[in-house]
Design a protein around this motif. Structure first.
Motif, PDB file in Angstrom:
ATOM      1  N   ILE A 142      34.525 -39.617  89.925  1.00 16.63           N
ATOM      2  CA  ILE A 142      33.548 -38.870  90.727  1.00 16.63           C
ATOM      3  C   ILE A 142      32.144 -39.120  90.170  1.00 16.63           C
ATOM      4  N   PHE A 143      32.022 -39.151  88.831  1.00 13.91           N
ATOM      5  CA  PHE A 143      30.721 -39.487  88.241  1.00 13.91           C
ATOM      6  C   PHE A 143      30.318 -40.914  88.613  1.00 13.91           C
ATOM      7  N   ALA A 144      31.322 -41.807  88.707  1.00 15.49           N
ATOM      8  CA  ALA A 144      31.009 -43.182  89.107  1.00 15.49           C
ATOM      9  C   ALA A 144      30.453 -43.211  90.530  1.00 15.49           C
ATOM     10  N   LEU A 145      30.981 -42.344  91.408  1.00 18.21           N
ATOM     11  CA  LEU A 145      30.422 -42.245  92.769  1.00 18.21           C
ATOM     12  C   LEU A 145      28.953 -41.867  92.696  1.00 18.21           C
ATOM     13  N   VAL A 146      28.658 -40.888  91.841  1.00 23.62           N
ATOM     14  CA  VAL A 146      27.271 -40.442  91.723  1.00 23.62           C
ATOM     15  C   VAL A 146      26.412 -41.574  91.150  1.00 23.62           C
ATOM     16  N   ALA A 147      26.976 -42.305  90.181  1.00 27.20           N
ATOM     17  CA  ALA A 147      26.200 -43.397  89.572  1.00 27.20           C
ATOM     18  C   ALA A 147      25.855 -44.471  90.604  1.00 27.20           C
ATOM     19  N   VAL A 148      26.832 -44.865  91.431  1.00 26.32           N
ATOM     20  CA  VAL A 148      26.501 -45.904  92.432  1.00 26.32           C
ATOM     21  C   VAL A 148      25.559 -45.336  93.501  1.00 26.32           C
ATOM     22  N   PHE A 149      25.679 -44.055  93.745  1.00 22.16           N
ATOM     23  CA  PHE A 149      24.784 -43.420  94.710  1.00 22.16           C
ATOM     24  C   PHE A 149      23.341 -43.468  94.199  1.00 22.16           C
ATOM     25  N   VAL A 150      23.177 -43.118  92.916  1.00 19.33           N
ATOM     26  CA  VAL A 150      21.834 -43.153  92.321  1.00 19.33           C
ATOM     27  C   VAL A 150      21.301 -44.592  92.341  1.00 19.33           C
ATOM     28  N   ALA A 151      22.171 -45.536  91.969  1.00 20.79           N
ATOM     29  CA  ALA A 151      21.764 -46.937  91.976  1.00 20.79           C
ATOM     30  C   ALA A 151      21.380 -47.370  93.390  1.00 20.79           C
ATOM     31  N   GLY A 152      22.170 -46.901  94.371  1.00 18.94           N
ATOM     32  CA  GLY A 152      21.872 -47.244  95.764  1.00 18.94           C
ATOM     33  C   GLY A 152      20.520 -46.710  96.198  1.00 18.94           C
ATOM     34  N   LEU A 153      20.192 -45.509  95.769  1.00 20.26           N
ATOM     35  CA  LEU A 153      18.886 -44.937  96.108  1.00 20.26           C
ATOM     36  C   LEU A 153      17.758 -45.773  95.528  1.00 20.26           C
ATOM     37  N   MET A 154      17.995 -46.290  94.298  1.00 20.11           N
ATOM     38  CA  MET A 154      16.936 -47.053  93.619  1.00 20.11           C
ATOM     39  C   MET A 154      16.590 -48.318  94.380  1.00 20.11           C
ATOM     40  N   VAL A 155      17.609 -49.007  94.933  1.00 20.16           N
ATOM     41  CA  VAL A 155      17.337 -50.281  95.588  1.00 20.16           C
ATOM     42  C   VAL A 155      17.344 -50.170  97.103  1.00 20.16           C
ATOM     43  N   GLY A 156      17.632 -48.956  97.632  1.00 15.96           N
ATOM     44  CA  GLY A 156      17.585 -48.774  99.072  1.00 15.96           C
ATOM     45  C   GLY A 156      18.747 -49.403  99.813  1.00 15.96           C
ATOM     46  N   ARG A 157      19.944 -49.429  99.201  1.00 18.85           N
ATOM     47  CA  ARG A 157      21.118 -49.934  99.904  1.00 18.85           C
ATOM     48  C   ARG A 157      22.158 -48.833 100.019  1.00 18.85           C
ATOM     49  N   THR A 158      23.034 -48.922 101.018  1.00 13.79           N
ATOM     50  CA  THR A 158      24.151 -47.989 101.089  1.00 13.79           C
ATOM     51  C   THR A 158      25.041 -48.242  99.877  1.00 13.79           C
ATOM     52  N   PRO A 159      25.308 -47.196  99.081  1.00 12.09           N
ATOM     53  CA  PRO A 159      26.109 -47.423  97.884  1.00 12.09           C
ATOM     54  C   PRO A 159      27.559 -47.753  98.219  1.00 12.09           C
ATOM     55  N   GLU A 160      28.169 -48.590  97.397  1.00 10.93           N
ATOM     56  CA  GLU A 160      29.588 -48.927  97.534  1.00 10.93           C
ATOM     57  C   GLU A 160      30.239 -48.788  96.180  1.00 10.93           C
ATOM     58  N   LEU A 161      31.510 -48.404  96.189  1.00 10.77           N
ATOM     59  CA  LEU A 161      32.293 -48.433  94.951  1.00 10.77           C
ATOM     60  C   LEU A 161      33.621 -49.079  95.289  1.00 10.77           C
ATOM     61  N   LEU A 162      33.920 -50.175  94.621  1.00  8.45           N
ATOM     62  CA  LEU A 162      35.186 -50.881  94.800  1.00  8.45           C
ATOM     63  C   LEU A 162      35.433 -51.202  96.271  1.00  8.45           C
ATOM     64  N   GLY A 163      34.384 -51.642  96.925  1.00 10.76           N
ATOM     65  CA  GLY A 163      34.534 -52.093  98.304  1.00 10.76           C
ATOM     66  C   GLY A 163      34.502 -50.984  99.344  1.00 10.76           C
ATOM     67  N   LYS A 164      34.356 -49.727  98.910  1.00  6.33           N
ATOM     68  CA  LYS A 164      34.305 -48.635  99.885  1.00  6.33           C
ATOM     69  C   LYS A 164      32.882 -48.089  99.949  1.00  6.33           C
ATOM     70  N   LYS A 165      32.411 -47.923 101.189  1.00  3.14           N
ATOM     71  CA  LYS A 165      31.071 -47.342 101.368  1.00  3.14           C
ATOM     72  C   LYS A 165      31.093 -45.872 100.959  1.00  3.14           C
ATOM     73  N   ILE A 166      30.108 -45.482 100.175  1.00  3.21           N
ATOM     74  CA  ILE A 166      30.008 -44.090  99.768  1.00  3.21           C
ATOM     75  C   ILE A 166      28.967 -43.418 100.653  1.00  3.21           C
ATOM     76  N   GLU A 167      29.405 -42.423 101.418  1.00  8.03           N
ATOM     77  CA  GLU A 167      28.498 -41.821 102.391  1.00  8.03           C
ATOM     78  C   GLU A 167      28.320 -40.324 102.149  1.00  8.03           C
ATOM     79  N   ALA A 168      27.680 -39.676 103.110  1.00  8.99           N
ATOM     80  CA  ALA A 168      27.293 -38.267 102.892  1.00  8.99           C
ATOM     81  C   ALA A 168      28.484 -37.385 102.538  1.00  8.99           C
ATOM     82  N   TYR A 169      29.612 -37.598 103.231  1.00  9.48           N
ATOM     83  CA  TYR A 169      30.770 -36.736 103.007  1.00  9.48           C
ATOM     84  C   TYR A 169      31.266 -36.840 101.562  1.00  9.48           C
ATOM     85  N   GLU A 170      31.373 -38.073 101.073  1.00 11.10           N
ATOM     86  CA  GLU A 170      31.849 -38.253  99.695  1.00 11.10           C
ATOM     87  C   GLU A 170      30.874 -37.610  98.703  1.00 11.10           C
ATOM     88  N   MET A 171      29.571 -37.765  98.992  1.00 14.22           N
ATOM     89  CA  MET A 171      28.599 -37.214  98.045  1.00 14.22           C
ATOM     90  C   MET A 171      28.623 -35.685  98.045  1.00 14.22           C
TER      91      MET A 171
END
Lengths: 581, 214
Positions: free
Chosen positions: A405-434
């Protein structure tokens, strides 16, 4: 640090890393149904369970059914322990005649063991019968750990399955975990422990005549020593292995019948981190990329090692309050020295501090030394490790799903930094997961801080405190940090066996366990439905040093921002006082 | 994907049926696993323990002249100068109560901790006034269990001359006994070197009896 300290710590960490691949690989085969040798030996037992209960081994559950199965099964176990504790006086196997457990203590204990917390507000050898310990607590030791590992298996399927509606069957995951992983390992460990002197008997308490008689405070002369025994080894093995931590005796693994030698100590300490560490590799195997598992394990070690060093050096430095007295606290060839209040000579400083760090990194909570008597910063280490959310190794299964779950947050933060939809292990991380991830991360700290505040402003809360000033606050903060992270260790000077602490603590334990399991399974259900996004040049790799650093950063920043103000009022101010005067 | 679209609509009667059947399975599963892990597993461990390590499974009892005088693994209180003293014990109502293990749980900055340690150091000094060495820390601090059977070799060395004098034994004889009851680190590496106080004191008594001293 002395050479022997460094050697012991290095041996422990080295062996831990060495077992990750074989044990983690085995567990992956178990969950994939491909553990061939074990299947030949234990498969009949597994199939027998399915046949008796008419479970279809090919059954599939949606995340909601899976969550409901987890909850009903845990609720049934909770009620069963409560009833056993309340009725133990009229049940067999009660040689010491301990009588029924008070309702608030029975409720707290039932929640505690069902949630894999194993907080003990009672004193075991004077409160529980052998019957309750075996049929209630030993069983919950197994099934609460198996519940955590089953939920992890379901969570991992959220990543490994594509466009799928289901996450597997809780009954199958539960049975496999108990039959193929926990029972065989616990059996081996229990027998190793008996070979070292851990007791295992259904007989009455033993007694011996004292070599030198003594006067009791009441004035009468005491010539006998009654030795509480019991079926301890079988329970101690699974209490360590399943990151449970609830002792057979009141002082847990400081008791010589629960942990008699440095060798038994090593076995117990090793068992408590073995599964959470190895599950990282299991995870990697199950998603088909073991580098991902190693990265998570690396992140855990990056947090674990510096905190371990802090705890060991603080305890070795001794207690400054004894500095002015004719007392020798220096390490030498003849003694380990250091802060020995609450510690056993056979374990000394090194393995006491290592145990304290390991048991709170994992959500185990067993102790081999009294944490309440640790130096202020030596005690801060276990407290903060729990407050980080029990994701540095963490509980069996629950640690790793927490870390993911922390990894989800980490990719989310990283995604915000570069302006891309975050992914973890090939799955898009979206509003519901966050949203679900935020629940998982925010619920435990909220429980800890609100409960601590309530205890601080009520008489019932303040009456329990066993030490003056800042340390008394630390005791309260520790109690709720422990219960709301399902750890179970304590600053045991707090008199927690009261209706107030039992009830409030039970609420924390319950909330922290099931309030997390449901959103975790919800994330898994949502991820399983998604298609896999093909890797592109813009995909953030989640197995390299950069990601490990990101992940460690997120865990530490969340943990620090949430708890530093509270820690400042407890251990930090106590440290300043201890060294200032 | 929005929050709502993740929830699949399910007709409510079906959910009710599911919950009922889940509850049945849950109770059944609990019963079966209780049998496996709460009955079968502890009995299996007990059987193997009885067969392979009967003495240890029952508490490693020490038998002297046909009667049980304690356990190898559990300490006892000693306060006479002729015995080696063990760790201070915080169990209630008496020290070394092996029916109710307990630590002191005194915090590091608690004044009671300092005062208690000072009193213990004074008590040791009172029975051995010529010894002006600093007291090894394990002799003035309560153990975690209240039942610690061991002291450090430093703590044994600190008390050695007092015990020899009180018993009229040569120091070297006592030192040899201490050495015989000192255990090194397990496998040469794990834990700490330690002296078993009960076994050492029993050996001292045996030596005195053998030498004809009453």
């Amino acid at each position: 640090m002395t050479a022997s300290t460094v050697l012991q710590l290095a041996l422990f960490c080295g062996l831990l890393v060495a077992i990750v691949k074989p044990l983690g690989g085995y567990m992956a085969r178990v969950y994939e149904g491909e553990a061939r040798i074990a299947s030949r030996l234990l498969g009949p037992l597994e199939r027998l369970v399915y046949r008796v209960l008419r479970v279809d081994p090919g059954e599939e559950m949606t995340w909601k059914t899976y969550a409901l199965a987890v909850l009903t099964f845990n609720l049934a176990g909770l009620l069963f322990v409560y009833l056993l504790a309340r009725m133990q006086a009229s049940l067999p196997l009660d040689p010491a005649g301990v009588g029924p457990v008070a309702p608030h203590a029975a409720f707290n204990t039932a929640v505690s063991f069902a949630t894999n917390t194993n907080w003990q507000s009672y004193s075991a050898e004077t409160t529980l019968s052998y019957f309750t310990q075996m049929l209630g607590l030993t069983v919950q030791n197994f099934v609460s750990a198996a519940t955590g590992m089953a939920v992890l298996a379901a969570f991992v399927r959220g990543f490994s399955r594509k466009s799928a509606a289901t996450l597997g069957s809780f009954w199958v995951d539960l049975t496999r975990t108990v039959v193929f992983i926990l029972m065989p390992l616990a059996l081996v460990i229990a027998i190793l422990l008996v070979s070292q002197g851990v007791v295992q008997t259904f007989g009455d308490h033993a007694s011996g005549s004292l070599v030198e008689a003594m006067k009791a405070p009441s004035g009468e002369t005491v010539r006998e020593q009654v030795l509480a025994v019991g079926p301890a080894a079988s329970q101690v093995a699974i209490k360590q292995l399943g990151t449970n931590g609830g002792g057979f005796f009141a002082v847990n693994s400081a008791h010589p019948f629960e942990n008699p030698t440095p060798l038994s100590n090593f076995v117990e300490m090793f068992s408590l981190l073995m599964l959470p560490a190895s599950l990282c590799y299991t995870f990697g195997k199950l998603i088909g990329d073991t580098r991902q598992g190693w990265a998570l394990l690396a992140a855990m070690f990056v947090i674990f090692l510096p905190l371990l060093a802090l705890a060991v050096t603080q305890e070795q430095a001794g207690n400054p309050a004894l500095g002015g007295l004719p007392i020798d606290q220096a390490a030498s060839a003849l003694q380990s020295g250091g802060n020995m209040e609450g510690k056993e000579v056979r374990f000394g400083i090194a393995t006491s501090a290592l145990w304290a760090t390991a048991t709170t990194a994992a959500s185990n909570g067993s102790v081999n030394a009294m944490l309440d008597s640790f130096t202020p910063l030596g005690g801060l280490v276990p407290m903060w490790l729990m407050q980080l959310g029990e994701v540095v190794f963490g509980g069996a299964g629950s640690g790793l799903y927490g870390m993911l779950i922390f990894a989800l947050v980490a990719v989310f933060v990283a995604g915000l930094m570069v302006g891309r939809t975050p992914e973890l292990l090939g799955k898009k991380i979206e509003a519901y997961e966050m949203k679900m991830a935020s629940l998982v991360i925010l619920v435990p700290p909220a429980l800890v801080l609100v409960a601590t505040a309530i205890a601080c402003v009520t008489d019932a809360g303040r009456r329990g405190v066993g030490n003056p000033s800042a340390h008394g606050f630390s005791e309260i903060l520790y109690a709720f940090s422990s219960q709301a992270s399902n750890n179970g260790s304590a600053f045991a000077g707090l008199a927690a066996d009261t209706p107030f602490y039992d009830t409030l603590g039970a609420v924390c334990m319950f909330g922290a366990r099931y309030w997390l399991i449901v959103p975790v399974l919800a994330v898994a259900g949502s991820l399983a439905k998604k298609r896999s996004v093909p890797k592109s040049r813009g995909t953030l790799p989640t197995h390299d040093a950069l990601f490990v650093a990101m992940l460690v950063g997120v865990v530490l920043i969340v943990g620090a921002l949430t708890f530093i103000p509270a820690l400042a009022l407890g251990p930090i101010v106590e440290h300043l006082v201890a060294h200032g005067s | 994907m929005s929050f709502d679209s993740a929830l699949e609509p399910q007709p409510s009667p079906k959910v009710v049926v599911t919950v009922a059947s889940l509850a049945g399975k849950a109770i059944g599963m609990l019963a079966v696993l209780t049998l496996l892990t709460g009955v079968l597993y502890p009995l299996l461990v007990t059987a193997v323990a009885e067969a392979a390590f009967p003495g240890r499974a029952h508490g490693s009892l020490v038998v002297e002249d046909g009667k049980v005088v304690g356990s190898h693994l559990v300490g006892q209180p000693f306060s006479e100068p002729r015995y080696f003293w063990g760790r201070p014990s915080a169990t209630a109502p008496v020290p070394y109560n092996a029916g109710a293990s307990a630590g002191s749980n005194l915090g590091p900055t608690n004044g009671t901790l300092t005062e208690t340690a000072r009193a213990r150091a004074s008590a040791l000094h009172a029975v051995d006034p010529t010894n002006t060495l600093p007291v090894p820390v394990d002799l003035v601090t309560a153990s975690g269990s209240g039942l610690d059977p061991h002291i450090t070799p430093a703590a044994a060395e600190y008390q050695l001359r007092r015990v020899a004098r009180a018993r009229g034994l040569p120091e070297d004889r006592v030192r040899a006994l201490v050495a015989a009851h000192t255990e090194g680190r397990d496998l040469g590496l794990l834990g700490e070197p330690r002296v078993n106080v009960l076994l050492l004191n029993l050996a001292l008594d045996r030596v005195e009896r053998g030498a004809g001293v009453p």
